[in-house]
Scaffold this motif. Structure first.
Motif, short mmCIF file in Angstrom:
data_model
loop_
_atom_site.label_atom_id
_atom_site.label_comp_id
_atom_site.label_asym_id
_atom_site.label_seq_id
_atom_site.Cartn_x
_atom_site.Cartn_y
_atom_site.Cartn_z
N GLY A 116 61.04 42.64 50.38
CA GLY A 116 60.13 43.76 50.13
C GLY A 116 60.82 44.82 49.30
O GLY A 116 61.94 44.64 48.83
N THR A 117 60.14 45.94 49.11
CA THR A 117 60.70 47.02 48.30
C THR A 117 60.52 48.35 49.02
O THR A 117 59.63 48.51 49.86
CB THR A 117 60.01 47.12 46.93
N VAL A 118 61.38 49.30 48.68
CA VAL A 118 61.21 50.67 49.15
C VAL A 118 60.18 51.32 48.21
O VAL A 118 60.21 51.10 47.00
CB VAL A 118 62.53 51.45 49.08
N ASP A 119 59.28 52.08 48.77
CA ASP A 119 58.27 52.78 47.97
C ASP A 119 58.99 53.63 46.91
O ASP A 119 59.75 54.55 47.26
CB ASP A 119 57.41 53.67 48.87
N GLN A 120 58.75 53.33 45.64
CA GLN A 120 59.48 54.01 44.58
C GLN A 120 59.04 55.47 44.39
O GLN A 120 59.63 56.20 43.60
CB GLN A 120 59.36 53.23 43.28
N ARG A 121 58.00 55.87 45.11
CA ARG A 121 57.61 57.28 45.08
C ARG A 121 58.44 58.11 46.05
O ARG A 121 58.39 59.35 46.01
CB ARG A 121 56.13 57.40 45.43
N LYS A 122 59.20 57.45 46.92
CA LYS A 122 60.03 58.18 47.88
C LYS A 122 61.12 58.98 47.16
O LYS A 122 61.67 58.53 46.14
CB LYS A 122 60.66 57.21 48.89
N VAL B 158 68.38 51.27 40.23
CA VAL B 158 67.32 50.78 41.11
C VAL B 158 66.79 49.49 40.49
O VAL B 158 66.25 49.52 39.38
CB VAL B 158 66.17 51.80 41.29
N TYR B 159 66.96 48.41 41.19
CA TYR B 159 66.65 47.08 40.64
C TYR B 159 65.67 46.37 41.57
O TYR B 159 65.88 46.34 42.79
CB TYR B 159 67.96 46.30 40.53
N GLU B 160 64.60 45.84 41.00
CA GLU B 160 63.64 45.07 41.78
C GLU B 160 63.69 43.61 41.36
O GLU B 160 63.51 43.29 40.18
CB GLU B 160 62.23 45.62 41.62
N SER B 161 63.91 42.73 42.33
CA SER B 161 63.98 41.29 42.08
C SER B 161 62.67 40.66 42.53
O SER B 161 62.39 40.59 43.72
CB SER B 161 65.16 40.69 42.86
#
Length: 345
Positions: A124-130, A142-145
């Protein structure tokens, strides 16, 4: 596949590794996403290559997070100064288990430049609005796979084997894709096994090598079944289906239906592609090589748009029956035979 959001610039895991190879380190790496393979590759590369073997004893630390892990312990470890080294490396694994992930912002506000903090956040991912993510994005990476689409898996196999100077037959490649799917860690492990099993002097993986060492039959596997259906090879399709019906645990009918559904959904897309040229179809289906397109072109010749639409409807109906909806007294084998007859006639 992967991205870094800082400055709106997209980069791959190779870009991150290349920067590290050039000693361009970030104080914080947030590695997150559904595909754990690239998260592991980056964190392993950082752990293996920034510190010397002598420095690792005192300056390489790994924290495995649970729901009980206190973020303050991570922060305190990150604030520690390295011993007889320019850097310390702190790998935080399973960060998705942290109950107070946002508390990391107290460290991110003023990170030590002598600490390289790697946060591995899987599944999953951390909410990038945080706020904490935005703060990390300003000072680090910050890297999303993202999980690979099926159409990208053959390219992954080619790239992986190219680095090992090994080739692979197209049929063998599709056997791997259909059998293993998008689990890249498992795919890499099986490819490593095949490379080890190559006879001396040979540098090409064949269907026979896969059948011998991984247990995927080149004759009776989902990919060969799909090919027989696409080509409207009635005899071979029924032979393979009979084999599947006699081994339902190894060849679950629901998985076979899912495979056919995904393919015929693509065929329907191809029928309504704005451009029926090779390039237009590849763009419509998000394919990376022309040989991947062959099955779709064959299916378009053998199943017109109306028949394709009816097949998709039949596949939906079959999936429901296999799950017990409107099944009546029919066995799974009966339902699959009915489906195959409908498709081929």
């Amino acid at each position: 596949m992967a991205k870094k959001t800082s400055g709106g610039v997209s980069i791959s895991h190779r870009d991150i590794i290349m920067a590290i190879r050039q000693q361009q380190y970030a104080p914080i790496y947030l590695l997150m996403g559904e595909e754990s393979y690239y998260i592991d590759k980056i964190s392993e590369y950082i752990a293996d290559n920034i510190l010397t073997e002598e420095e690792k004893g005192f300056n390489l630390m790994t924290i495995y997070c649970t729901r009980e892990t206190n973020v303050a312990d991570i922060v305190n470890s990150a604030k520690r100064y390295p011993m007889m080294s320019k850097y310390q490396v702190l790998i935080v694994k399973e960060a998705q288990n942290l109950s107070k992930f946002d508390d990391l912002q107290y460290y991110v506000e003023n990170p030590l430049q002598t600490t390289i903090l790697v946060i591995c956040y899987k599944n999953g991912t951390v909410d990038q609005r945080k706020k904490v993510v935005k703060m990390i994005d300003q000072v680090g990476v910050v890297y999303e796979s993202k999980r690979l689409k099926e159409g990208m898996l053959p390219s992954f196999i080619d790239d992986y084997l190219r680095r090992k100077q090994v080739a692979i037959d197209d049929r063998a490649k599709m056997m791997m894709v259909e059998s293993i799917g998008s689990d890249l860690n498992r795919m890499a492990g099986e490819l490593d096994k095949l490379c080890i099993c190559l006879p001396p002097g040979l540098k090409r993986i064949t269907p026979e090598l896969i059948e011998k060492n991984i247990g995927i039959s080149k004759e009776f596997n989902p990919w060969e079944f799909r090919t027989a259906v696409i080509e409207r090879n009635v005899l071979k399709a029924n032979q393979i289906l009979d084999f599947f019906n006699s081994n339902p645990k190894e060849n679950p009918p629901v998985m076979t239906v899912s495979l056919l559904f995904n393919f015929f959904a693509g065929v329907m897309q191809a029928h309504y592609a704005p451009q029926k040229t090779e390039q237009g179809l590849m763009q419509q289906l998000d394919l990376k090589s022309t040989w991947q397109l062959r099955d779709y072109q064959t299916a378009m010749r053998n199943f017109n748009a109306m028949k394709t639409m009816l097949i998709i409807g039949k596949l939906r109906e079959t999936d429901a029956k296999l799950k017990g909806i409107g099944k009546g007294n029919s066995t799974d084998a009966d339902i699959m035979r009915e489906l195959l007859y409908f498709i081929l006639h």
